[in-house]
Motif scaffolding. Structure first.
Motif: not given
Length: 136
Positions: A109-126
Motif C-alpha cells: 500500500v505504501a509503495k502504491y501510495s508513493y507512486t500515485a503521489n509522485l505521479a500527481s507531482l509530475k502532472t502538476d509540474r507538467e
C-alpha cells in the motif's frame, strides 16, 4: 509550491513513514522479552519485548495528510520459549505482536501510495509548465 504539490508531498511523506515503521516491525519481530506480570510490568533487569508500532494517518485542514505513531494493541503475545533465560515458570516469553502478512500488505500500500503521489507531482509540474509556455 502549489497546493496540489504540497498535498502530494504530504502523501509521499506518509507513505515513507508507513514503510519505515513496517520495516522496523519486521526487523524486530524476533525481539522477545519477559512476560509482563499481572500489573503489566516486567521484572527488574529482565529484557522487554519490542513493541510494534502502527501509523495513524489523518487528513489536514489544508487538504494534505499527516501521520502519528502509536503502539499496536496488544503490543505483545505470549509464546513458548523455555530456553530463554527470562522465560517464566511455564516457559513463556513475550513476543512482539507482528503479523507479517499485514506488514507486507502495508508495504505494498505504501509503495502504491508513493507512486500515485509522485505521479500527481509530475502532472502538476507538467500542467504548470504548459501554462507558462502558453502565456509566453
Amino acid at each position: 509550491m502549489s497546493s496540489i504539490s504540497s498535498i502530494a508531498v504530504s502523501g509521499l511523506k506518509a507513505a515513507t513513514r508507513r514503510l519505515e515503521v513496517s520495516a522496523s516491525n519486521i526487523a524486530n519481530q524476533q525481539s522477545t522479552g519477559a512476560l509482563p506480570g499481572a500489573n503489566g510490568t516486567v521484572p527488574a533487569g529482565a529484557p522487554q519485548a519490542y513493541k510494534p508500532l502502527q501509523v495513524n494517518q489523518t487528513d489536514t485542514s489544508t487538504g494534505g495528510t499527516q501521520t502519528s505513531l502509536s503502539t499496536t494493541s496488544p503490543a505483545t503475545v505470549p509464546v513458548s520459549d523455555p530456553q530463554a533465560p527470562f522465560a517464566n515458570a511455564d516457559g513463556m516469553v513475550a513476543a512482539p505482536n507482528v503479523d507479517l502478512a499485514q506488514e507486507f500488505i502495508g508495504q505494498m500500500v505504501a509503495k502504491y501510495s508513493y507512486t500515485a503521489n509522485l505521479a500527481s507531482l509530475k502532472t502538476d509540474r507538467e500542467m504548470s509548465k504548459a501554462l507558462l509556455d502558453a502565456t509566453a
